[in-house]
Write a protein that holds these residues in place. Structure first.
Motif, PDB file in Angstrom:
ATOM      1  N   ARG A   6      30.547 -23.180  75.439  1.00 21.34           N
ATOM      2  CA  ARG A   6      29.290 -22.435  75.285  1.00 21.34           C
ATOM      3  C   ARG A   6      28.141 -23.426  75.412  1.00 21.34           C
ATOM      4  NH1 ARG A   6      26.338 -21.041  70.728  1.00 21.34           N
ATOM      5  NH2 ARG A   6      27.996 -21.703  69.313  1.00 21.34           N
ATOM      6  N   PHE A   7      27.037 -22.968  76.021  1.00 18.71           N
ATOM      7  CA  PHE A   7      25.927 -23.858  76.285  1.00 18.71           C
ATOM      8  C   PHE A   7      24.675 -23.421  75.545  1.00 18.71           C
ATOM      9  CE2 PHE A   7      28.705 -24.109  79.980  1.00 18.71           C
ATOM     10  CZ  PHE A   7      28.926 -25.473  80.023  1.00 18.71           C
ATOM     11  N   GLU A   8      23.917 -24.406  75.093  1.00 20.77           N
ATOM     12  CA  GLU A   8      22.623 -24.190  74.458  1.00 20.77           C
ATOM     13  C   GLU A   8      21.591 -24.975  75.256  1.00 20.77           C
ATOM     14  OE1 GLU A   8      21.874 -22.265  71.923  1.00 20.77           O
ATOM     15  OE2 GLU A   8      23.910 -21.712  71.273  1.00 20.77           O
ATOM     16  N   ILE A   9      20.580 -24.283  75.788  1.00 17.04           N
ATOM     17  CA  ILE A   9      19.520 -24.930  76.553  1.00 17.04           C
ATOM     18  C   ILE A   9      18.263 -24.946  75.701  1.00 17.04           C
ATOM     19  CG2 ILE A   9      18.273 -24.984  78.745  1.00 17.04           C
ATOM     20  CD1 ILE A   9      21.306 -25.189  79.002  1.00 17.04           C
ATOM     21  N   GLY A  10      17.614 -26.097  75.588  1.00 13.74           N
ATOM     22  CA  GLY A  10      16.413 -26.164  74.765  1.00 13.74           C
ATOM     23  C   GLY A  10      15.690 -27.482  74.935  1.00 13.74           C
ATOM     24  N   ARG A  11      14.718 -27.711  74.082  1.00 20.94           N
ATOM     25  CA  ARG A  11      13.972 -28.956  74.109  1.00 20.94           C
ATOM     26  C   ARG A  11      14.745 -30.041  73.373  1.00 20.94           C
ATOM     27  NH1 ARG A  11       7.848 -27.858  72.477  1.00 20.94           N
ATOM     28  NH2 ARG A  11       7.753 -30.062  73.088  1.00 20.94           N
ATOM     29  N   SER A  12      14.462 -31.278  73.726  1.00 21.26           N
ATOM     30  CA  SER A  12      15.241 -32.400  73.194  1.00 21.26           C
ATOM     31  C   SER A  12      15.208 -32.466  71.673  1.00 21.26           C
ATOM     32  CB  SER A  12      14.725 -33.716  73.789  1.00 21.26           C
ATOM     33  OG  SER A  12      14.977 -33.761  75.176  1.00 21.26           O
ATOM     34  N   THR A  13      14.019 -32.271  71.076  1.00 23.29           N
ATOM     35  CA  THR A  13      13.913 -32.361  69.619  1.00 23.29           C
ATOM     36  C   THR A  13      14.748 -31.286  68.939  1.00 23.29           C
ATOM     37  OG1 THR A  13      11.859 -31.071  69.801  1.00 23.29           O
ATOM     38  CG2 THR A  13      11.643 -33.465  69.614  1.00 23.29           C
ATOM     39  N   GLN A  14      14.735 -30.072  69.490  1.00 22.98           N
ATOM     40  CA  GLN A  14      15.498 -28.969  68.906  1.00 22.98           C
ATOM     41  C   GLN A  14      16.995 -29.220  69.036  1.00 22.98           C
ATOM     42  OE1 GLN A  14      13.806 -25.918  71.356  1.00 22.98           O
ATOM     43  NE2 GLN A  14      12.174 -25.427  69.902  1.00 22.98           N
ATOM     44  N   LEU A  15      17.416 -29.719  70.201  1.00 21.28           N
ATOM     45  CA  LEU A  15      18.835 -29.963  70.423  1.00 21.28           C
ATOM     46  C   LEU A  15      19.351 -31.087  69.518  1.00 21.28           C
ATOM     47  CD1 LEU A  15      18.944 -29.714  74.305  1.00 21.28           C
ATOM     48  CD2 LEU A  15      19.939 -28.095  72.688  1.00 21.28           C
ATOM     49  N   ALA A  16      18.557 -32.143  69.359  1.00 28.53           N
ATOM     50  CA  ALA A  16      18.967 -33.240  68.487  1.00 28.53           C
ATOM     51  C   ALA A  16      19.149 -32.755  67.054  1.00 28.53           C
ATOM     52  CB  ALA A  16      17.937 -34.371  68.543  1.00 28.53           C
ATOM     53  N   GLU A  17      18.261 -31.874  66.597  1.00 30.37           N
ATOM     54  CA  GLU A  17      18.388 -31.312  65.252  1.00 30.37           C
ATOM     55  C   GLU A  17      19.638 -30.441  65.145  1.00 30.37           C
ATOM     56  OE1 GLU A  17      14.762 -29.256  64.614  1.00 30.37           O
ATOM     57  OE2 GLU A  17      13.553 -31.086  64.399  1.00 30.37           O
ATOM     58  N   ALA A  18      19.938 -29.669  66.207  1.00 30.05           N
ATOM     59  CA  ALA A  18      21.120 -28.809  66.204  1.00 30.05           C
ATOM     60  C   ALA A  18      22.400 -29.636  66.135  1.00 30.05           C
ATOM     61  CB  ALA A  18      21.130 -27.919  67.447  1.00 30.05           C
ATOM     62  N   ALA A  64      -3.210 -26.450  80.109  1.00 31.79           N
ATOM     63  CA  ALA A  64      -2.188 -25.428  79.859  1.00 31.79           C
ATOM     64  C   ALA A  64      -0.983 -26.102  79.243  1.00 31.79           C
ATOM     65  CB  ALA A  64      -1.800 -24.704  81.154  1.00 31.79           C
ATOM     66  N   GLN A  65      -0.298 -25.390  78.370  1.00 31.24           N
ATOM     67  CA  GLN A  65       0.900 -25.934  77.740  1.00 31.24           C
ATOM     68  C   GLN A  65       1.913 -24.816  77.535  1.00 31.24           C
ATOM     69  OE1 GLN A  65      -0.173 -27.650  73.961  1.00 31.24           O
ATOM     70  NE2 GLN A  65      -1.220 -25.829  73.246  1.00 31.24           N
ATOM     71  N   SER A  66       3.174 -25.210  77.429  1.00 29.94           N
ATOM     72  CA  SER A  66       4.246 -24.227  77.293  1.00 29.94           C
ATOM     73  C   SER A  66       5.386 -24.831  76.492  1.00 29.94           C
ATOM     74  CB  SER A  66       4.744 -23.789  78.677  1.00 29.94           C
ATOM     75  OG  SER A  66       5.867 -22.929  78.568  1.00 29.94           O
ATOM     76  N   THR A  67       6.212 -23.967  75.915  1.00 25.69           N
ATOM     77  CA  THR A  67       7.408 -24.419  75.207  1.00 25.69           C
ATOM     78  C   THR A  67       8.608 -24.535  76.138  1.00 25.69           C
ATOM     79  OG1 THR A  67       7.996 -22.144  74.641  1.00 25.69           O
ATOM     80  CG2 THR A  67       6.667 -23.364  73.047  1.00 25.69           C
ATOM     81  N   THR A  68       8.461 -24.059  77.392  1.00 27.66           N
ATOM     82  CA  THR A  68       9.585 -24.055  78.326  1.00 27.66           C
ATOM     83  C   THR A  68       9.216 -24.765  79.625  1.00 27.66           C
ATOM     84  OG1 THR A  68       8.982 -21.968  79.421  1.00 27.66           O
ATOM     85  CG2 THR A  68      10.333 -21.830  77.416  1.00 27.66           C
ATOM     86  N   LEU A  69      10.242 -25.258  80.325  1.00 27.47           N
ATOM     87  CA  LEU A  69      10.025 -25.889  81.622  1.00 27.47           C
ATOM     88  C   LEU A  69       9.461 -24.888  82.615  1.00 27.47           C
ATOM     89  CD1 LEU A  69      10.357 -28.231  83.612  1.00 27.47           C
ATOM     90  CD2 LEU A  69      12.730 -27.506  83.954  1.00 27.47           C
ATOM     91  N   GLU A  70       9.967 -23.667  82.599  1.00 24.67           N
ATOM     92  CA  GLU A  70       9.489 -22.660  83.544  1.00 24.67           C
ATOM     93  C   GLU A  70       7.997 -22.393  83.348  1.00 24.67           C
ATOM     94  OE1 GLU A  70       9.399 -20.658  86.767  1.00 24.67           O
ATOM     95  OE2 GLU A  70      11.255 -21.628  86.091  1.00 24.67           O
TER      96      GLU A  70
END
Length: 294
Positions: A124-136, A211-217
């Protein structure tokens, strides 16, 4: 006194002791915190003894709780060893995390490597930002993750380095001399955002995050709309609709690291690290880090 013990309740007790708290244990057990608390209450009710007591803001095991914990570890150890001998282990899922920047390129390699090495496991895969993934990963929710480390001092295994590239929309016009450079960036905290601001201001440019976003897209959409420039890592290939901006100073590279949860089987960690390093070895235009066996 109860005449039987629920194995899942015992596993919950062990998880609380090993994680150092209820919230982290709930994440590791993949259950809600109310459900985890209910496990404890049912265990206390069945054994007719108090297992935890409050010490300030922290819940600590009582003396009776320590006794039950020791028995729980023995029971679960014997139970799981029996299942292993009978080859009746539960289905296993390996949870892989990746930043959006590296998911498209690295995850296909990871799927093939894990399926070849562990054919009986699902992935199973989890896609996210580096800080969130490191915490997970720290919480044990994700087994291992590939994260960006622009500063180069993060935890985990160094896998390789990705070049940082300035992108703009096709036909975008740079500001007049002395004008303000509009920057499209991820929301804070973000190492790439800090690097972009540092490089631009270090060259004497005035910068405004337009402009800023929480996602790459979201970042890519802002660049495609012509709202400004963005600094992004490149693992090969250019995002569609974008052009490389050669008017800005070199921004160097960002480290790609693999972080693994505590207790992850060594063979899983080795397989994942090898697949990550192999990705870079097959792409000589990327900078390599000799991470094999690190």
């Amino acid at each position: 006194m109860t005449t039987s013990l629920d194995l899942e309740h015992l596993r919950t007790l062990i998880a609380i002791a090993e994680c150092g708290g209820f919230s982290k244990a709930a994440a590791v057990r993949h259950i809600s915190q109310p459900a985890l608390s209910q496990h404890v209450r049912l265990l206390e009710r069945g054994l007719k003894r108090k297992l935890f007591e409050r010490d300030g803001r922290v819940m600590r095991l009582t003396h009776e709780g320590e006794r039950v914990l020791a028995e729980a570890r023995r029971i679960i150890g014997v139970h799981d060893a029996s299942l292993h001998r009978l080859e009746a282990g539960r289905d296993r899922t390996i949870v892989v995390g990746s930043t959006e920047h590296s998911a498209q390129q690295i995850l296909p390699e990871m799927i093939r490597a894990l399926q070849a090495a562990f054919p009986d496991c699902s992935t199973r895969f989890e896609i996210g930002r580096s800080t969130q993934l490191a915490e997970a990963v720290t919480r044990g929710v994700v087994d291992f993750a590939f994260v960006l480390d622009p500063g180069g001092h993060g935890a985990g295994h160094l896998v390789g380095r990705l070049p940082l590239v300035w992108y703009t929309a096709r036909g975008w016009r740079r500001p007049e001399p002395g004008g303000t450079w509009p920057l499209i960036a991820f929301e804070e905290p973000c190492g790439l955002r800090e690097r972009a601001l540092s490089v631009l201001t270090g060259e004497g440019h005035r910068v405004e995050v337009t402009a800023q976003s929480t996602t790459l897209e979201g970042v890519l959409a802002g660049v495609r709309a012509g709202l400004g420039v963005a600094l992004l890592p490149s693992a090969g290939g250019r995002p569609s609709g974008l052009a490389v901006c050669g008017d800005l100073p070199e921004a160097g590279t960002t480290h790609l690291r693999m972080v693994a949860r505590r207790g992850l089987p060594a063979e899983v960690e080795r397989t994942a690290l090898t697949a990550g390093v192999d990705f870079f070895e097959q792409r000589p235009h990327l900078q390599l880090v000799p991470a094999r066996g690190a």
